[in-house]
Design a protein around this motif. Structure first.
Motif, PDB file in Angstrom:
ATOM      1  N   ILE A   5       0.854  -1.190   0.000  1.00 20.30           N
ATOM      2  CA  ILE A   5       0.000   0.000   0.000  1.00 20.30           C
ATOM      3  C   ILE A   5       0.887   1.235   0.000  1.00 20.30           C
ATOM      4  CG2 ILE A   5      -1.714   1.333   1.268  1.00 20.30           C
ATOM      5  CD1 ILE A   5      -2.865  -1.222   2.326  1.00 20.30           C
ATOM      6  N   PRO A   6       0.712   2.157  -0.952  1.00 20.69           N
ATOM      7  CA  PRO A   6       1.517   3.388  -0.954  1.00 20.69           C
ATOM      8  C   PRO A   6       1.319   4.165   0.351  1.00 20.69           C
ATOM      9  CG  PRO A   6       0.296   3.150  -3.019  1.00 20.69           C
ATOM     10  CD  PRO A   6      -0.243   2.110  -2.084  1.00 20.69           C
ATOM     11  N   ASP A   7       2.298   4.981   0.731  1.00 22.21           N
ATOM     12  CA  ASP A   7       2.176   5.809   1.934  1.00 22.21           C
ATOM     13  C   ASP A   7       0.832   6.522   1.922  1.00 22.21           C
ATOM     14  OD1 ASP A   7       4.723   5.042   2.570  1.00 22.21           O
ATOM     15  OD2 ASP A   7       5.673   6.867   1.843  1.00 22.21           O
ATOM     16  N   THR A   8       0.090   6.391   3.010  1.00 21.16           N
ATOM     17  CA  THR A   8      -1.258   6.931   3.065  1.00 21.16           C
ATOM     18  C   THR A   8      -1.502   7.588   4.418  1.00 21.16           C
ATOM     19  OG1 THR A   8      -2.042   5.177   1.588  1.00 21.16           O
ATOM     20  CG2 THR A   8      -3.712   6.384   2.820  1.00 21.16           C
ATOM     21  N   PHE A   9      -2.140   8.746   4.404  1.00 18.97           N
ATOM     22  CA  PHE A   9      -2.454   9.481   5.622  1.00 18.97           C
ATOM     23  C   PHE A   9      -3.948   9.806   5.650  1.00 18.97           C
ATOM     24  CE2 PHE A   9       1.960  10.312   4.710  1.00 18.97           C
ATOM     25  CZ  PHE A   9       2.593  10.318   5.949  1.00 18.97           C
ATOM     26  N   ARG A  10      -4.575   9.613   6.801  1.00 22.38           N
ATOM     27  CA  ARG A  10      -5.986   9.971   6.977  1.00 22.38           C
ATOM     28  C   ARG A  10      -6.088  11.409   7.463  1.00 22.38           C
ATOM     29  NH1 ARG A  10      -9.385   5.559  10.268  1.00 22.38           N
ATOM     30  NH2 ARG A  10     -10.795   7.357  10.186  1.00 22.38           N
ATOM     31  N   MET A  11      -6.827  12.217   6.747  1.00 24.74           N
ATOM     32  CA  MET A  11      -6.946  13.616   7.096  1.00 24.74           C
ATOM     33  C   MET A  11      -7.934  13.870   8.237  1.00 24.74           C
ATOM     34  SD  MET A  11      -4.780  15.302   5.249  1.00 24.74           S
ATOM     35  CE  MET A  11      -3.676  13.895   5.445  1.00 24.74           C
ATOM     36  N   ASP A  12      -8.766  12.873   8.567  1.00 26.46           N
ATOM     37  CA  ASP A  12      -9.715  13.057   9.667  1.00 26.46           C
ATOM     38  C   ASP A  12      -9.105  12.670  11.015  1.00 26.46           C
ATOM     39  OD1 ASP A  12      -9.648  10.412   8.715  1.00 26.46           O
ATOM     40  OD2 ASP A  12     -11.552   9.953   9.689  1.00 26.46           O
ATOM     41  N   ILE A  13      -7.845  12.234  11.003  1.00 29.79           N
ATOM     42  CA  ILE A  13      -7.139  11.923  12.238  1.00 29.79           C
ATOM     43  C   ILE A  13      -6.048  12.971  12.436  1.00 29.79           C
ATOM     44  CG2 ILE A  13      -5.690  10.247  13.448  1.00 29.79           C
ATOM     45  CD1 ILE A  13      -7.142   8.034  12.001  1.00 29.79           C
ATOM     46  N   LYS A  14      -6.127  13.717  13.506  1.00 26.80           N
ATOM     47  CA  LYS A  14      -5.248  14.868  13.725  1.00 26.80           C
ATOM     48  C   LYS A  14      -3.776  14.514  13.624  1.00 26.80           C
ATOM     49  CE  LYS A  14      -4.189  18.593  16.974  1.00 26.80           C
ATOM     50  NZ  LYS A  14      -4.516  19.188  18.300  1.00 26.80           N
ATOM     51  N   ASP A  15      -3.346  13.443  14.290  1.00 25.31           N
ATOM     52  CA  ASP A  15      -1.929  13.077  14.290  1.00 25.31           C
ATOM     53  C   ASP A  15      -1.443  12.749  12.884  1.00 25.31           C
ATOM     54  OD1 ASP A  15      -1.861  13.472  16.984  1.00 25.31           O
ATOM     55  OD2 ASP A  15      -1.946  11.339  17.526  1.00 25.31           O
ATOM     56  N   GLU A  16      -2.262  12.026  12.115  1.00 27.35           N
ATOM     57  CA  GLU A  16      -1.857  11.677  10.750  1.00 27.35           C
ATOM     58  C   GLU A  16      -1.850  12.906   9.856  1.00 27.35           C
ATOM     59  OE1 GLU A  16      -3.233   8.266   8.741  1.00 27.35           O
ATOM     60  OE2 GLU A  16      -3.622   7.103  10.564  1.00 27.35           O
ATOM     61  N   ARG A  17      -2.817  13.782  10.045  1.00 29.63           N
ATOM     62  CA  ARG A  17      -2.878  15.006   9.251  1.00 29.63           C
ATOM     63  C   ARG A  17      -1.652  15.875   9.501  1.00 29.63           C
ATOM     64  NH1 ARG A  17      -7.343  16.437  11.060  1.00 29.63           N
ATOM     65  NH2 ARG A  17      -6.815  18.133  12.488  1.00 29.63           N
ATOM     66  N   GLU A  18      -1.299  16.036  10.758  1.00 29.58           N
ATOM     67  CA  GLU A  18      -0.135  16.854  11.091  1.00 29.58           C
ATOM     68  C   GLU A  18       1.157  16.188  10.627  1.00 29.58           C
ATOM     69  OE1 GLU A  18      -0.428  17.538  15.276  1.00 29.58           O
ATOM     70  OE2 GLU A  18      -1.956  19.105  15.060  1.00 29.58           O
ATOM     71  N   ALA A  19       1.209  14.857  10.701  1.00 32.49           N
ATOM     72  CA  ALA A  19       2.401  14.148  10.237  1.00 32.49           C
ATOM     73  C   ALA A  19       2.586  14.330   8.735  1.00 32.49           C
ATOM     74  CB  ALA A  19       2.289  12.662  10.581  1.00 32.49           C
TER      75      ALA A  19
END
Length: 325
Positions: A5-19
């Protein structure tokens, strides 16, 4: 999962969004990374956009900050306003005649009590235009038929935007088997096994979260991309993909996926209700069994005795008795 799975970030999760945005700050402006942003709960490419420049990323960050502020002020439900992901765009895809493509395959959870899951081949989806990673036109990046219909070349190239797996296999044999040192029929052997491995891995990762109830099932479309090194990537998984297929050219490629899905789910349902042996399945046809076994820690034999009922009651159940997950 980072192996497929390519690098993926969830925008509805604060920590992932900021990361995600912190990572972007540390990148060189000339690195050329592209990210693809996808909303959840939509299909046919709706709401998808690309982050191709630092300016795109800055604008996206400002948008997320605005939405987060709206959530703080309780103007917009946070989970609804930011339910999207940012995924690294694979910029070195394998090309077919110079065009980008992906492979839509099917993953069927035919039963959750007990778990019975299958794989089924689908088809190959190609773009109308030659591949250009710098293009601002989404039809050059998204292969689904809904997006390709927006391309002015579609009416002329419609038949070339969908390939059967057999045609795909023959093309790989002809063009890449010798230059890349691939085994003959790589598509129908190595690639197929890899798709099945990935589907099984994903199922095992989430099966504890599924609602285990006899009669529940779902058909899931899995979109795979192959890069120029023949590495296989899983881009996304979509529920009920065949129900969204309305392109005439697909009728010959996937003629009866929905019907066969229902037949298989109903057969398993009735056998479980009757306490009968599940295998073999007369309606299995082109579906390949990936997993057949326990349900929420209950052994298969115990589950059968618990769900078994009078034959006249079980066999009177119709398709209305089974339900999608």
């Amino acid at each position: 999962m980072d192996e497929f799975i390519p690098d993926t970030f969830r925008m509805d999760i604060k920590d992932e969004r900021e990361a995600f945005f912190s990572q972007q700050e540390g990148l060189c402006a000339d690195r050329g990374d592209i990210w693809i942003c996808k909303p959840t709960g939509l299909n046919q490419g709706r709401g998808i956009f690309l982050l191709q420049t630092p300016e795109d990323t800055a604008a996206f960050r400002a948008r997320m900050q605005t939405l987060a502020g709206s959530h703080t002020n309780k103007k917009i439900p946070f989970s609804m306003s930011q339910a999207l992901i940012a995924q690294r765009y694979i910029q070195n895809p394998l090309l077919l005649k110079g065009k980008k493509f992906d492979v839509r395959s099917y993953f069927l959870i035919a039963c959750t009590s007990p778990y019975v899951v299958f794989f089924r081949h689908g088809y190959v989806r190609l773009t109308c235009d030659l591949y250009d990673p710098k293009s601002n036109n989404l039809t050059a990046h998204l292969t689904n038929q809904y997006m390709q219909k927006k391309n002015p070349l579609y009416s002329m190239l419609k038949e070339e935007t969908v390939w059967s797996m057999e045609r795909f296999n023959s093309y790989i044999n002809e063009k890449f088997m010798v230059p890349k040192g691939l085994p003959r029929d790589w598509v129908l052997s190595v690639f197929t096994r890899r798709m099945q491995q990935i589907m099984t891995h994903c199922f095992l990762a989430v099966k504890s979260k599924l609602e285990c109830k006899l009669g529940y099932f779902d058909l899931i479309g899995c979109d795979f991309l192959i890069d120029e090194d023949f590495k296989v990537w899983l881009l996304e998984m979509n529920c009920n993909p065949a129900l969204h297929t309305n392109c005439e050219v697909l009728k010959e490629v996937v003629p009866s996926t929905v019907t066969e899905t229902l037949d298989l789910a109903v057969e398993i349902y009735n056998k479980c209700r009757c306490g009968l042996k599940l295998l073999p399945l007369s309606s299995q046809k082109d579906f390949v069994l990936l997993h057949c076994g326990e349900t929420a820690g209950v052994p298969l034999t115990k589950q059968r005795s618990r769900t078994a009922g009078p034959l006249r009651t079980a066999c009177s159940k119709s398709r209305s008795s089974i339900k999608k997950l």
